[in-house]
Design an enzyme around this catalytic site. Structure first.
Site, PDB file in Angstrom:
ATOM      1  N   GLY A   1       0.779  -1.301   0.067  1.00 21.85           N
ATOM      2  CA  GLY A   1      -0.012  -0.159   0.122  1.00 21.85           C
ATOM      3  C   GLY A   1       0.865   1.177   0.001  1.00 21.85           C
TER       4      GLY A   1
ATOM      5  N   GLY B   1      -0.501   4.309   0.020  1.00 20.39           N
ATOM      6  CA  GLY B   1      -1.291   5.837   0.507  1.00 20.39           C
ATOM      7  C   GLY B   1      -0.530   6.133   1.578  1.00 20.39           C
TER       8      GLY B   1
ATOM      9  CG  PHE C   1     -13.796  18.980   9.041  1.00 21.27           C
ATOM     10  CD1 PHE C   1     -13.286  20.064   8.224  1.00 21.27           C
ATOM     11  CD2 PHE C   1     -14.110  17.796   8.519  1.00 21.27           C
ATOM     12  CE1 PHE C   1     -13.089  19.917   6.921  1.00 21.27           C
ATOM     13  CE2 PHE C   1     -13.685  17.469   7.317  1.00 21.27           C
ATOM     14  CZ  PHE C   1     -13.291  18.345   6.225  1.00 21.27           C
TER      15      PHE C   1
ATOM     16  CG  ASP D   1      -7.382  -5.732  -3.358  1.00 19.36           C
ATOM     17  OD1 ASP D   1      -8.504  -6.068  -3.460  1.00 19.36           O
ATOM     18  OD2 ASP D   1      -6.685  -5.426  -4.201  1.00 19.36           O
TER      19      ASP D   1
ATOM     20  CG  HIS E   1     -19.131  12.445   2.928  1.00 14.10           C
ATOM     21  ND1 HIS E   1     -19.769  13.668   2.806  1.00 14.10           N
ATOM     22  CD2 HIS E   1     -17.893  12.691   3.664  1.00 14.10           C
ATOM     23  CE1 HIS E   1     -19.126  14.815   3.023  1.00 14.10           C
ATOM     24  NE2 HIS E   1     -17.821  14.380   3.612  1.00 14.10           N
TER      25      HIS E   1
ATOM     26  CG  LEU F   1     -16.311  13.967  -0.583  1.00 13.93           C
ATOM     27  CD1 LEU F   1     -17.394  13.073   0.292  1.00 13.93           C
ATOM     28  CD2 LEU F   1     -15.008  13.660   0.293  1.00 13.93           C
TER      29      LEU F   1
ATOM     30  CD  GLU G   1     -17.606  16.939   7.661  1.00 10.91           C
ATOM     31  OE1 GLU G   1     -18.184  15.851   7.548  1.00 10.91           O
ATOM     32  OE2 GLU G   1     -16.974  17.301   8.773  1.00 10.91           O
TER      33      GLU G   1
ATOM     34  NE  ARG H   1     -17.509  13.425   7.292  1.00  8.52           N
ATOM     35  CZ  ARG H   1     -16.167  13.202   6.742  1.00  8.52           C
ATOM     36  NH1 ARG H   1     -15.767  12.120   6.443  1.00  8.52           N
ATOM     37  NH2 ARG H   1     -15.488  14.250   6.187  1.00  8.52           N
TER      38      ARG H   1
ATOM     39  CG  HIS I   1     -16.710   9.084   2.761  1.00  8.39           C
ATOM     40  ND1 HIS I   1     -15.939   9.511   1.445  1.00  8.39           N
ATOM     41  CD2 HIS I   1     -16.043   9.768   3.802  1.00  8.39           C
ATOM     42  CE1 HIS I   1     -14.850  10.516   1.980  1.00  8.39           C
ATOM     43  NE2 HIS I   1     -15.016  10.675   3.337  1.00  8.39           N
TER      44      HIS I   1
ATOM     45  NE  ARG J   1     -13.063   8.822   8.440  1.00  2.42           N
ATOM     46  CZ  ARG J   1     -12.960  10.050   7.635  1.00  2.42           C
ATOM     47  NH1 ARG J   1     -12.166  11.055   7.877  1.00  2.42           N
ATOM     48  NH2 ARG J   1     -13.169   9.932   6.161  1.00  2.42           N
TER      49      ARG J   1
ATOM     50  CB  SER K   1      -9.607   9.370   7.914  1.00  3.36           C
ATOM     51  OG  SER K   1      -8.918   8.458   7.056  1.00  3.36           O
ATOM     52  CG  LEU K   2      -6.504  13.055   5.373  1.00  2.00           C
ATOM     53  CD1 LEU K   2      -6.073  14.460   4.673  1.00  2.00           C
ATOM     54  CD2 LEU K   2      -5.903  11.916   4.559  1.00  2.00           C
TER      55      LEU K   2
HETATM   56  C1  LIG Z   1     -12.926  11.563  -2.032  1.00  2.54           C
HETATM   57  C2  LIG Z   1     -12.194  11.230  -0.364  1.00  2.54           C
HETATM   58  C3  LIG Z   1     -11.892  12.497   0.281  1.00  2.54           C
HETATM   59  C4  LIG Z   1     -11.368  12.082   1.561  1.00  2.54           C
HETATM   60  N1  LIG Z   1     -11.032  13.203   2.429  1.00  2.54           N
HETATM   61  C5  LIG Z   1     -10.618  13.264   3.689  1.00  2.54           C
HETATM   62  C6  LIG Z   1     -10.331  14.355   4.247  1.00  2.54           C
HETATM   63  O1  LIG Z   1     -10.307  15.709   3.929  1.00  2.54           O
HETATM   64  N2  LIG Z   1      -9.762  14.201   5.753  1.00  2.54           N
HETATM   65  C7  LIG Z   1      -9.684  12.987   6.143  1.00  2.54           C
HETATM   66  O2  LIG Z   1      -9.334  12.772   7.138  1.00  2.54           O
HETATM   67  N3  LIG Z   1     -10.007  11.736   5.280  1.00  2.54           N
HETATM   68  C8  LIG Z   1     -10.396  11.893   4.089  1.00  2.54           C
HETATM   69  N4  LIG Z   1     -10.852  11.007   3.398  1.00  2.54           N
HETATM   70  C9  LIG Z   1     -10.296   9.641   3.870  1.00  2.54           C
HETATM   71  C10 LIG Z   1      -8.791   9.230   3.655  1.00  2.54           C
HETATM   72  O3  LIG Z   1      -8.393   9.792   2.574  1.00  2.54           O
HETATM   73  C11 LIG Z   1      -8.660   7.807   3.672  1.00  2.54           C
HETATM   74  O4  LIG Z   1      -8.904   7.096   4.668  1.00  2.54           O
HETATM   75  C12 LIG Z   1      -7.127   7.725   3.805  1.00  2.54           C
HETATM   76  O5  LIG Z   1      -6.257   8.551   2.586  1.00  2.54           O
HETATM   77  C13 LIG Z   1      -6.652   6.163   3.170  1.00  2.54           C
HETATM   78  O6  LIG Z   1      -5.333   6.095   3.297  1.00  2.54           O
HETATM   79  P1  LIG Z   1      -4.395   4.563   3.376  1.00  2.54           P
HETATM   80  O7  LIG Z   1      -2.954   4.845   3.117  1.00  2.54           O
HETATM   81  O8  LIG Z   1      -5.104   3.869   4.264  1.00  2.54           O
HETATM   82  O9  LIG Z   1      -4.947   3.894   1.811  1.00  2.54           O
HETATM   83  P2  LIG Z   1      -5.187   4.521   0.379  1.00  2.54           P
HETATM   84  O10 LIG Z   1      -4.833   5.829   0.077  1.00  2.54           O
HETATM   85  O11 LIG Z   1      -6.383   4.059  -0.236  1.00  2.54           O
HETATM   86  O12 LIG Z   1      -4.035   3.579  -0.206  1.00  2.54           O
HETATM   87  C14 LIG Z   1      -4.015   2.223  -0.466  1.00  2.54           C
HETATM   88  C15 LIG Z   1      -2.960   1.617  -1.232  1.00  2.54           C
HETATM   89  O13 LIG Z   1      -3.029   0.237  -1.219  1.00  2.54           O
HETATM   90  C16 LIG Z   1      -2.634  -0.342  -2.493  1.00  2.54           C
HETATM   91  N5  LIG Z   1      -3.187  -1.414  -2.618  1.00  2.54           N
HETATM   92  C17 LIG Z   1      -4.618  -1.897  -2.350  1.00  2.54           C
HETATM   93  N6  LIG Z   1      -4.684  -3.213  -2.602  1.00  2.54           N
HETATM   94  C18 LIG Z   1      -3.703  -3.930  -3.235  1.00  2.54           C
HETATM   95  C19 LIG Z   1      -3.199  -4.762  -3.680  1.00  2.54           C
HETATM   96  N7  LIG Z   1      -3.897  -6.089  -3.768  1.00  2.54           N
HETATM   97  N8  LIG Z   1      -1.934  -5.099  -3.993  1.00  2.54           N
HETATM   98  C20 LIG Z   1      -0.816  -4.088  -3.874  1.00  2.54           C
HETATM   99  N9  LIG Z   1      -1.295  -2.876  -3.681  1.00  2.54           N
HETATM  100  C21 LIG Z   1      -2.453  -2.872  -3.203  1.00  2.54           C
HETATM  101  C22 LIG Z   1      -2.992   0.803  -3.404  1.00  2.54           C
HETATM  102  O14 LIG Z   1      -2.406   0.736  -4.713  1.00  2.54           O
HETATM  103  C23 LIG Z   1      -2.791   1.875  -2.512  1.00  2.54           C
HETATM  104  O15 LIG Z   1      -1.311   2.134  -2.955  1.00  2.54           O
HETATM  105  C24 LIG Z   1     -11.328  11.040   2.111  1.00  2.54           C
HETATM  106  C25 LIG Z   1     -11.399  10.069   1.306  1.00  2.54           C
HETATM  107  C26 LIG Z   1     -12.103   9.932  -0.213  1.00  2.54           C
HETATM  108  C27 LIG Z   1     -12.410   8.704  -0.721  1.00  2.54           C
END
Ligand SMILES: Cc1cc2nc3c(=O)[nH]c(=O)nc-3n(C[C@H](O)[C@H](O)[C@H](O)COP(=O)(O)OP(=O)(O)OC[C@H]3O[C@@H](n4cnc5c(N)ncnc54)[C@H](O)[C@@H]3O)c2cc1C
Length: 575
Positions: free
Chosen positions: A10, A12, A118, A212, A233, A243, A246, A277, A348, A389, A394-395
């Site tokens: 991952g 992210g 918020f 996954d 959301h 989205l 908020e 929410r 969301h 939440r 979440s960030l």
């Molecule tokens: C549109 C939107 C706006 C948002 N705005 C906010 C906000 O303003 N403030 C806030 O706090 N939260 C917000 N959130 C929530 C927040 O962005 C997410 O919860 C957070 O970014 C998730 O990060 P992560 O690192 O857990 O996963 P992600 O950023 O989803 O990354 C997942 C990673 O895993 C990899 N991956 C997944 N499955 C596999 C696999 N089988 N094999 C290899 N790689 C895989 C993907 O390629 C990716 O790199 C928002 C969410 C959305 C959808």
């Protein structure tokens, strides 16, 4: 076989923040990060509104204790309070650290980081970069990743985790570009695979949010925690579901029904549009049910309500929430400075996930841990969000628990050894799975099966739930699961075969959907985002506890785990 000290799945915010922490602490560690997208295309990049931290730049009466209280109250008292205390205490430090990495936060006149209001937060504490906060954060983290010498496997799909007798050993991964299959071994494995919004037909999540990592953990016999708590959301743009942050309400926008009334007055008179929410989404659904929703021709009785920014003025809209204006303009043809936006709830965020302790170690049961396996971010459940939440937490969770998990991995790594893996067995198993998909003749189209799955979940496990509706959904889901095992592909190549990846992703969606529905059926109370019309009250004596769902193809077994209380006694939630 490819060998590394640490493998993180991952790219992210959670995965990259952990990688940076390990590299900072142990510069010689051999760290690999695998992602099925390019890391910068992870869903984190789409985060809009901001990240909460009590910097006190605009409100010096704020405190981490106030942030912790808001978070626990928002969670409907299901959050683990030790984890929330860490989250809120660490918050200012991680934001300053991001700033030092180069993240361009929006500023106050005097140059300090700006903070906005918020939902559910009692003080103005959300730091932001206009409405592109995730973009600003993820780019700097990925830059840091490159600088720290982490090996990147981007556009590799991880097919399974290798966990043998309670010990994590590595993964099996498929290179999307070439069709190559590799066993990758590590002394420590971390999952940071994000959410599962694609289980529903209307979602704010990207196409890769297919759960996954959750499915991988479940298929290793590990439990998934609190999967019944799905965040809808309130303001998904109608009809696409993308989205509208908020932040728009944080900056002063109103929600109005077909009569033009600010209906939140009847649901959360104090916090109005900035109620949490779960409450706001329910309010919108109630307005629509009562015939006060709006149609595209402006008449009453339709499926959405209005998000009204007009009184904010074009200048403020363009300065604070330019991306939301652009989205509404591009996708709904609305100029938000002149007309209201059509919105309704959209799937969301996943409050539940792979259960972890505050060091990011994955639990195997209420009191056991999985050796060498860690998780953080949206795929994990350290339970800082409990049943609901708060926005911008979440960030924060990704960065705080990405960092803490990285620190724990760096601490534990020196004592660990690489373990034996029967490479041939795993390669063979993966080949059989892929060849089986490529060779299959006659079967179901992926699109049709996925659509039916998403429709089933949206219809049977949405904002309001009952035993009857969910049981019906579960029966439908069984049939859909069988069909998911028979999908047939048009593309039979092994080079950039995205259809093949989608076929594997459906298998994840099916596992996740089953754990959500089974967990939701057993929780006979209403708490946070889980709203049962047949059990409208919160029931602390019977359900102030976490759900642990153990998936197997034969069914889902439910057990429970206590909630860590301590700072705040459960009370009725009023806003
Ligand atoms: C549109 C939107 C706006 C948002 N705005 C906010 C906000 O303003 N403030 C806030 O706090 N939260 C917000 N959130 C929530 C927040 O962005 C997410 O919860 C957070 O970014 C998730 O990060 P992560 O690192 O857990 O996963 P992600 O950023 O989803 O990354 C997942 C990673 O895993 C990899 N991956 C997944 N499955 C596999 C696999 N089988 N094999 C290899 N790689 C895989 C993907 O390629 C990716 O790199 C928002 C969410 C959305 C959808």
């Amino acid at each position: 076989m490819l060998d590394h000290d640490v493998i993180i799945v991952g790219g992210g915010l959670a995965g990259t923040r952990a990688a940076v922490e390990i590299a900072r602490t142990l510069p010689d560690a051999d760290i690999a990060l695998i992602a099925k997208t390019h890391p910068i295309r992870s869903h984190s990049v789409a985060a809009q509104g901001g990240i909460a931290a009590t910097l006190k730049n605009v409100d010096d009466t704020d405190s981490w204790e106030a942030h912790a209280f808001d978070t626990v109250k928002g969670s409907d008292y299901l959050a683990d309070q030790d984890a929330v205390a860490l989250l809120t205490q660490e918050a200012p430090g991680v934001v300053i650290d991001l700033e030092h990495m180069g993240v361009l936060f929006s500023r106050l006149e005097d140059g300090r980081i700006a903070q906005r209001a918020f939902g559910g937060h009692s003080h103005r504490r959300t730091c932001y970069a206009a409405d592109k906060t995730g973009h600003a954060m993820l780019h700097e983290l990925v830059n840091n990743l490159h600088r720290s010498g982490v090996t990147l496997y981007d556009e590799w799909y991880v097919m399974r985790a290798i966990v043998e007798e309670g010990v994590a050993k590595g993964v099996v991964a498929y290179h999307i570009e070439s069709g190559r299959i590799e066993v990758m071994r590590a002394k420590i494995l971390m999952l940071a695979t994000g959410g599962y919004g694609r289980v529903f037909n209307t979602t704010s999540n990207d196409y890769a949010s297919t759960g996954d990592g959750l499915a991988m953990a479940a298929q290793c016999g590990l439990p998934l925690e609190d999967m019944e708590f799905v965040q809808f959301h309130p303001t998904g743009l109608y009809p696409a579901g993308v989205l509208i942050s908020e932040a728009v309400r944080g900056e002063g926008a109103y929600l109005r029904n077909a009569n033009g009334d600010r209906f939140m007055e009847n649901y959360a008179p104090k916090q109005m549009e900035l109620a949490p929410r779960d409450i706001t989404s329910r309010a919108i659904v109630m307005e629509v049910r009562a015939g006060r929703g709006i149609n595209l021709d402006g008449s009453a009785g339709g499926p959405f309500v209005h998000l009204d920014l007009r009184h904010m003025g074009r200048e403020k809209i363009m300065e604070r929430v330019p991306f939301c204006w652009e989205e509404a303009h591009r996708l709904a043809g609305v100029d938000a400075a002149e007309e209201p936006m059509p919105v309704r709830p959209t799937a969301h965020y996943s409050m539940g996930g792979i259960p972890v302790n505050t060091r990011g170690q994955v639990r195997s049961s209420a009191d056991g841990l999985t050796d060498g396996l860690y998780a953080a971010g949206e795929c994990a459940c350290v339970s800082v969000h409990g049943a609901n939440r708060l926005g911008s937490n979440s960030l924060l969770e990704c960065v705080v628990y990405g960092k803490l998990t990285g620190a724990a991995i760096a601490e534990d790594l020196p004592a660990r050894k690489a373990l034996d893996i029967d490479e041939e067995k795993y390669i063979e198993e993966a080949k059989v799975r892929i060849q089986g998909l490529l060779d299959r003749q006659g079967g179901e189209r992926i699109d049709a099966v996925r659509q039916d799955l998403q429709d089933c979940m949206s219809e049977h496990c949405s904002v309001f739930r009952t035993d009857e509706v969910m049981s019906e959904g579960l029966a439908k889901l069984q049939a859909i699961c069988e069909r998911a095992g028979r999908v047939v592909l048009d593309d039979r190549s092994t080079v950039w075969n995205t259809e093949l990846i989608e076929a594997m992703e459906i298998e994840s969606l099916v596992v996740v959907a089953q754990t959500i529905l089974n967990s939701a059926l057993q929780r006979q109370e209403s708490r946070g985002a889980h709203s049962r019309e047949d059990f409208p009250d919160r029931d602390d004596p019977n359900f102030l506890k976490h759900t642990l769902a153990y998936y197997s193809p034969a069914g889902v077994e439910i057990r429970h785990m206590p909630v860590a209380l301590g700072m705040f006694e459960p009370k009725e939630r009023k806003y």
